[in-house]
Design an enzyme around this catalytic site. Sequence first.
Site, PDB file in Angstrom:
ATOM      1  N   GLY A 193       0.896  -1.264   0.017  1.00  0.00           N
ATOM      2  CA  GLY A 193       0.030  -0.060   0.084  1.00  0.00           C
ATOM      3  C   GLY A 193       0.874   1.064  -0.085  1.00  0.00           C
ATOM      4  O   GLY A 193       0.476   2.392  -0.568  1.00  0.00           O
ATOM      5  N   ASN A 194       2.084   1.007   0.613  1.00  0.00           N
ATOM      6  CA  ASN A 194       2.873   2.288   0.518  1.00  0.00           C
ATOM      7  C   ASN A 194       3.612   2.518  -0.693  1.00  0.00           C
ATOM      8  O   ASN A 194       4.341   3.627  -0.747  1.00  0.00           O
ATOM      9  CB  ASN A 194       3.934   2.234   1.650  1.00  0.00           C
ATOM     10  CG  ASN A 194       3.297   2.266   3.105  1.00  0.00           C
ATOM     11  OD1 ASN A 194       2.193   3.072   3.280  1.00  0.00           O
ATOM     12  ND2 ASN A 194       3.931   1.656   4.077  1.00  0.00           N
ATOM     13  N   LYS A 217      -0.181  -3.396  12.982  1.00  0.00           N
ATOM     14  CA  LYS A 217      -0.329  -3.034  11.658  1.00  0.00           C
ATOM     15  C   LYS A 217      -0.434  -1.437  11.170  1.00  0.00           C
ATOM     16  O   LYS A 217      -1.595  -0.943  11.490  1.00  0.00           O
ATOM     17  CB  LYS A 217      -1.364  -3.853  10.798  1.00  0.00           C
ATOM     18  CG  LYS A 217      -1.616  -3.719   9.509  1.00  0.00           C
ATOM     19  CD  LYS A 217      -0.591  -4.008   8.680  1.00  0.00           C
ATOM     20  CE  LYS A 217      -0.845  -3.818   7.235  1.00  0.00           C
ATOM     21  NZ  LYS A 217       0.231  -3.868   6.370  1.00  0.00           N
ATOM     22  N   LYS A 229      -0.926  -8.063   3.996  1.00  0.00           N
ATOM     23  CA  LYS A 229      -1.064  -8.497   2.906  1.00  0.00           C
ATOM     24  C   LYS A 229       0.165  -9.356   2.382  1.00  0.00           C
ATOM     25  O   LYS A 229      -0.188 -10.330   1.610  1.00  0.00           O
ATOM     26  CB  LYS A 229      -1.186  -7.350   1.812  1.00  0.00           C
ATOM     27  CG  LYS A 229       0.111  -6.538   1.563  1.00  0.00           C
ATOM     28  CD  LYS A 229       0.617  -6.802   0.232  1.00  0.00           C
ATOM     29  CE  LYS A 229       1.951  -6.115   0.054  1.00  0.00           C
ATOM     30  NZ  LYS A 229       2.684  -5.890   1.018  1.00  0.00           N
ATOM     31  N   LYS A 231       7.363  -9.298   5.441  1.00  0.00           N
ATOM     32  CA  LYS A 231       7.767  -9.474   4.277  1.00  0.00           C
ATOM     33  C   LYS A 231       8.871 -10.506   4.450  1.00  0.00           C
ATOM     34  O   LYS A 231       8.993 -11.551   3.430  1.00  0.00           O
ATOM     35  CB  LYS A 231       8.349  -8.354   3.522  1.00  0.00           C
ATOM     36  CG  LYS A 231       7.442  -7.344   3.119  1.00  0.00           C
ATOM     37  CD  LYS A 231       7.965  -6.100   2.724  1.00  0.00           C
ATOM     38  CE  LYS A 231       7.012  -5.020   1.998  1.00  0.00           C
ATOM     39  NZ  LYS A 231       5.957  -4.504   3.171  1.00  0.00           N
TER      40      LYS A 231
END
Length: 312
Positions: free
Chosen positions: A9-10, A121, A207, A265
């Site tokens: 999203g970033n 988050k 995500k 990640k």
Amino acid sequence: MLVVMALGGNAILQRGQPLEAHIQRENIRTAAKSIAEVAKDHQVVLTHGNGPQVGLLALMNEAYEAVANYPLDVLGAQTQGMIGFMFEQELRNFMPGRKVCTVSTQTIVDPNDPAFESPDKFVGPVYTYEEAQVIQEANPCWTLKQDGNYYRRVVPSPQPMEILELPSLRHIVSSGDITVICGGGGGIPVRRDADNMLHGVEAVVDKDRASRTLAEGLEADALILLTDVPAVETDFGQPDSKKIKECSPDEFEKFPFAAGSMGPKVESVCHFVRSGGKFGAIGSLDKAAEILLGRSGTFVKVDVPGGITYYD
């Protein structure tokens, strides 16, 4: 290859950029051009984050007092539609005549997940320290934490247990010629009750973790996480930091990455390759094709000589 690509999203809305629709569209166009290059030779399943977007909708909620605030699961569903629409349109523009579809996706979570007691988050825009003090005073029920040189709201991020639409996604992917956009924002968080009925959950699923669950369920060859940095660094922001080129899961997990950003990640790509994936990678959103060719980003493989290599 079947490649699951997850866009942060970033990356759609980079740090410090205003939350404007046309800016997100421009960033999505940049990403779509890169993704289209990959889709020429491989089947792509695209997922995306929604942290800034769902945070913006939450702020809009707070500003309009005539109705009760919409819960985070409903806001997450809204972001799936918005971001999915932009991505599908831009991918179709770069791949005329090709098949592209967007699938609304739900993610099963455990309502007793410890994440509900310790939110980490990041969502919404970034704030300076002074701005964060004002936001915190206006929203006493929110939790704000430091994110690099800024501050952001944090919400619970439970672990994904199951992608509800996985059987349907397997069917779509089996065609071999459809680019799929799904899993937006980690999927809409839902739970099952004692009667197996579904209910929304006030949370945002990470995500990257959801994309890993999806990639494993689809038996994808590769999982590529696209973000706003060219490669993972050993000590981000410090003078002696080094960019990692290749790394084994065991070596990768030795570094203390931030829980709310790079940590998931690293966790996700390591889990994916240990579960049988050919490789995982983390890199910049505009370098998708270069990452797949091994010319950019950080690669995670089971067998890396010496366990780790760095960029010069």
